[in-house]
Design an enzyme around this catalytic site. Structure first.
Site, PDB file in Angstrom:
ATOM      1  N   HIS A 313       0.851  -1.187   0.000  1.00 51.91           N
ATOM      2  CA  HIS A 313       0.000   0.000   0.000  1.00 51.91           C
ATOM      3  C   HIS A 313       0.885   1.234   0.000  1.00 51.91           C
ATOM      4  CE1 HIS A 313      -3.231   2.756   1.050  1.00 51.91           C
ATOM      5  NE2 HIS A 313      -4.030   1.808   0.600  1.00 51.91           N
ATOM      6  N   ASP A 371      -7.840  -5.790   0.292  1.00 55.28           N
ATOM      7  CA  ASP A 371      -8.324  -6.626  -0.806  1.00 55.28           C
ATOM      8  C   ASP A 371      -7.850  -8.068  -0.735  1.00 55.28           C
ATOM      9  OD1 ASP A 371      -9.894  -4.745  -2.028  1.00 55.28           O
ATOM     10  OD2 ASP A 371      -8.203  -3.834  -3.056  1.00 55.28           O
TER      11      ASP A 371
HETATM   12  N1  CMC Z   1       4.053  -7.486  -4.981  1.00 56.52           N
HETATM   13  C1  CMC Z   1       5.371  -7.466  -5.210  1.00 56.52           C
HETATM   14  N2  CMC Z   1       6.163  -6.383  -5.072  1.00 56.52           N
HETATM   15  C2  CMC Z   1       5.563  -5.252  -4.701  1.00 56.52           C
HETATM   16  C3  CMC Z   1       4.185  -5.182  -4.447  1.00 56.52           C
HETATM   17  C4  CMC Z   1       3.423  -6.353  -4.600  1.00 56.52           C
HETATM   18  N3  CMC Z   1       2.099  -6.360  -4.376  1.00 56.52           N
HETATM   19  N4  CMC Z   1       3.856  -3.914  -4.099  1.00 56.52           N
HETATM   20  C5  CMC Z   1       4.996  -3.208  -4.138  1.00 56.52           C
HETATM   21  N5  CMC Z   1       6.027  -4.017  -4.497  1.00 56.52           N
HETATM   22  C6  CMC Z   1       7.450  -3.650  -4.590  1.00 56.52           C
HETATM   23  C7  CMC Z   1       7.764  -2.920  -5.878  1.00 56.52           C
HETATM   24  O1  CMC Z   1       8.177  -3.807  -6.902  1.00 56.52           O
HETATM   25  C8  CMC Z   1       8.889  -2.012  -5.436  1.00 56.52           C
HETATM   26  O2  CMC Z   1      10.070  -2.793  -5.321  1.00 56.52           O
HETATM   27  P1  CMC Z   1      11.508  -2.159  -5.711  1.00 56.52           P
HETATM   28  O3  CMC Z   1      11.741  -1.080  -4.692  1.00 56.52           O
HETATM   29  O4  CMC Z   1      12.441  -3.300  -5.634  1.00 56.52           O
HETATM   30  O5  CMC Z   1      11.358  -1.619  -7.111  1.00 56.52           O
HETATM   31  C9  CMC Z   1       8.496  -1.618  -4.002  1.00 56.52           C
HETATM   32  O6  CMC Z   1       7.717  -2.725  -3.518  1.00 56.52           O
HETATM   33  C10 CMC Z   1       7.667  -0.330  -3.920  1.00 56.52           C
HETATM   34  O7  CMC Z   1       6.566  -0.467  -4.797  1.00 56.52           O
HETATM   35  P2  CMC Z   1       5.815   0.746  -5.513  1.00 56.52           P
HETATM   36  O8  CMC Z   1       5.064   0.203  -6.683  1.00 56.52           O
HETATM   37  O9  CMC Z   1       6.803   1.852  -5.753  1.00 56.52           O
HETATM   38  O10 CMC Z   1       4.830   1.198  -4.363  1.00 56.52           O
HETATM   39  P3  CMC Z   1       3.573   2.112  -4.538  1.00 56.52           P
HETATM   40  O11 CMC Z   1       3.369   2.777  -3.237  1.00 56.52           O
HETATM   41  O12 CMC Z   1       3.707   2.987  -5.741  1.00 56.52           O
HETATM   42  O13 CMC Z   1       2.412   1.059  -4.866  1.00 56.52           O
HETATM   43  C11 CMC Z   1       0.575  -0.370  -4.691  1.00 56.52           C
HETATM   44  C12 CMC Z   1       1.384   0.717  -3.990  1.00 56.52           C
HETATM   45  C13 CMC Z   1      -0.697  -0.652  -3.856  1.00 56.52           C
HETATM   46  C14 CMC Z   1       0.124   0.113  -6.071  1.00 56.52           C
HETATM   47  C15 CMC Z   1       1.414  -1.650  -4.831  1.00 56.52           C
HETATM   48  O14 CMC Z   1       1.829  -2.095  -3.556  1.00 56.52           O
HETATM   49  C16 CMC Z   1       0.695  -2.760  -5.587  1.00 56.52           C
HETATM   50  O15 CMC Z   1       0.717  -2.766  -6.827  1.00 56.52           O
HETATM   51  N6  CMC Z   1       0.039  -3.728  -4.850  1.00 56.52           N
HETATM   52  C17 CMC Z   1      -0.729  -4.770  -5.491  1.00 56.52           C
HETATM   53  C18 CMC Z   1      -2.061  -4.222  -5.913  1.00 56.52           C
HETATM   54  C19 CMC Z   1      -2.994  -4.030  -4.740  1.00 56.52           C
HETATM   55  O16 CMC Z   1      -3.148  -4.910  -3.889  1.00 56.52           O
HETATM   56  N7  CMC Z   1      -3.665  -2.852  -4.708  1.00 56.52           N
HETATM   57  C20 CMC Z   1      -4.677  -2.566  -3.706  1.00 56.52           C
HETATM   58  C21 CMC Z   1      -4.326  -1.399  -2.840  1.00 56.52           C
HETATM   59  S1  CMC Z   1      -5.414  -1.309  -1.405  1.00 56.52           S
HETATM   60  C22 CMC Z   1      -6.977  -1.001  -2.064  1.00 56.52           C
HETATM   61  C23 CMC Z   1      -7.112   0.388  -2.549  1.00 56.52           C
HETATM   62  O17 CMC Z   1      -6.996   1.333  -1.758  1.00 56.52           O
HETATM   63  O18 CMC Z   1      -7.397   0.567  -3.747  1.00 56.52           O
END
Ligand code: CMC
Length: 437
Positions: A313, A371
């Protein structure tokens, strides 16, 4: 906003004079540096793609402390609300700022329940869609079309007109979501029954048919009601920011909410519950618990785009309090339905445990989000996977309209208009077509 005694000083190495920027304090949470005059004073913008450090507004609705795993609606902890209030009380709270007393609760319920029916013509609009269209695309269209069906109150500077729009949205969303579902499975639409509670009425519209009445199960109604409460608002997330930005032009609120629904659909946002259940199904089909380590290896592989859906998140870096409550609800629902041994639930729990012990997830502070378990609960309730995000949209509608109302009534409200760092071509002449490469 309370101005702090401390000022931020911005210095430049090119001789541009230093400037002092005011700092404001919230009631809790990080202070903000006010950069509104920055461009006027320096000719420079700030750069914050993805809004990692930008507060786009001030708000009194929802507070999140991502490090503590705390979520408050109007100051009340989500755990307290989930255990002691129903969804319509939470709606009242989000819109009005305080929980209703007994009379206010009854009046509000009556108001909402007497606006559940939608314009009869809407079903003919709905019939224009392909039956195999994704229900989120249908819902985006239906809610956008409300702007055409309910355009009688067009002066949204009038608080009464705004209240009518808010009540219509809360009341009609369950009807529209259920209609989108019934259409996709080729069943007749079921009209609302205003003698039922908000959530029981939604379940009946989803699952009853003209041949068979739906028997309301209070445990399952409570579970879905809790799902609604947990998804009701989440401060300035992508879809809420979309609603604010879209609504900031003064557009029709139904159109602005439709934009929010479109944004919510994405798998990085509300679409994650659907994607998460698909992920669990795939692991299950490929060998189940035995294959978790292989799947985790794929997630960790930098060359693969596979993510562990339902994990991570932008704000929560310790745990998502909604995920805990959702796991609790998952137990309740599976017990009620005699599905304690549900293989997908067992798979999800094992996957969660393995990921939480893995250095990759620990070092990146990735925890289950709301989720991760919501799909399992919804599936047990009989809601098909493609409808999960529609259920999320139904619940989030109240948050979107509370945020829209807050924006419209903010004396500092302006149309949202971000700037950019331009990195394209500088001005050039159009060459004759014969000499173009
Ligand atoms: N699985 C694997 N790696 C992950 C994941 C994941 N679910 N989420 C983040 N990472 C890694 C990402 O690859 C990155 O690694 P590195 O630093 O080595 O490049 C690091 O963690 C930071 O990730 P980010 O994408 O920069 O983080 P963000 O804050 O931009 O993204 C997120 C947040 C929710 C989009 C992401 O965690 C994600 O895609 N999660 C899966 C989708 C999900 O479950 N979304 C629902 C969110 S809660 C409901 C809502 O409010 O909508």
């Amino acid at each position: 906003m309370i101005e702090s005694d401390i000022k931020a000083k911005l210095s430049f190495s090119d001789g541009t004079p230093d400037i002092d920027l005011p700092i404001y304090k919230g009631t809790v949470g990080p202070d903000v540096i006010d950069i509104r005059k920055l461009y006027g004073q320096t000719g420079k913008f700030t750069y914050d793609s993805g809004f990692l450090s930008t507060a786009s507004c001030n708000s009194k609705i929802t507070y999140i402390d991502g490090d503590k795993g705390e979520l408050l609606y109007r100051g009340y902890p989500i755990e307290d609300l989930a255990h002691n209030c129903d969804f319509l009380e939470v709606c009242y709270l989000l819109i009005n700022g305080d929980l209703p007393n007994a009379t206010q609760k009854k009046d509000f319920e009556e108001l909402v329940m007497h606006h559940t029916m939608v314009h009869e013509q809407m079903q003919f609009f709905l019939r224009g869609f392909r039956r195999d269209a994704h229900p989120m695309s249908v819902l985006t269209g239906l809610v956008g079309a409300m702007a055409a069906f309910y355009h009688d109150e067009i002066d949204y500077s009038d608080p009464h007109a705004r209240e009518v729009a808010q009540i219509r949205l809360i009341a009609k969303m369950p009807t529209l979501v259920a209609m989108a579902y019934k259409y996709s499975v080729g069943q007749p639409f079921i009209y609302p029954d205003n003698s039922l509670s908000y959530t029981a009425n939604f379940m009946r519209m989803m699952f009853a048919t003209p041949c068979e009445e739906y028997k309301v199960n209070p445990v399952l109604v409570r579970a879905l009601d809790r799902i609604f409460t947990l998804h009701a608002d989440h401060e300035q997330n992508a879809s809420t920011s979309t609603v604010r930005l879209c609504g900031s032009s003064g557009t029709n609120p139904f159109a602005a909410i439709s934009a929010g629904i479109a944004c919510l659909w994405g798998p990085a946002h509300g679409g994650a519950n659907e994607a998460c259940l698909q992920m669990l199904n795939e692991i299950q089909a490929n060998g189940g618990v035995e294959k978790i380590h292989e799947f985790i290896a794929q997630v960790k592989d930098k060359n693969s785009s596979v993510r562990l859906m339902g994990f991570g998140h932008r704000v929560y870096k310790n745990f998502d309090p909604r995920a805990k409550l959702m796991r609790e609800t998952c137990y309740e629902v599976l017990n009620e339905l005699g599905l304690q041994d549900d293989p997908l639930f067992k798979l999800a729990m094992t996957l969660e445990k393995i990921a939480l012990e893995d250095e990759y997830f620990v070092s990146r502070k990735l925890y289950p989000n709301v989720d991760f378990y919501s799909g399992i609960v919804q599936r047990a309730l009989g809601i098909p996977t493609e409808m999960f995000t529609c259920v999320f949209a139904l619940a989030r509608t109240v948050g979107w309209i509370a945020q829209w109302e807050e924006m419209i009534t903010d004396p500092e409200y302006k149309i949202g208009r971000p700037r950019q760092l331009y990195v394209g071509e500088t001005s050039r002449k159009v060459p004759n077509i014969t000499v173009r490469k």
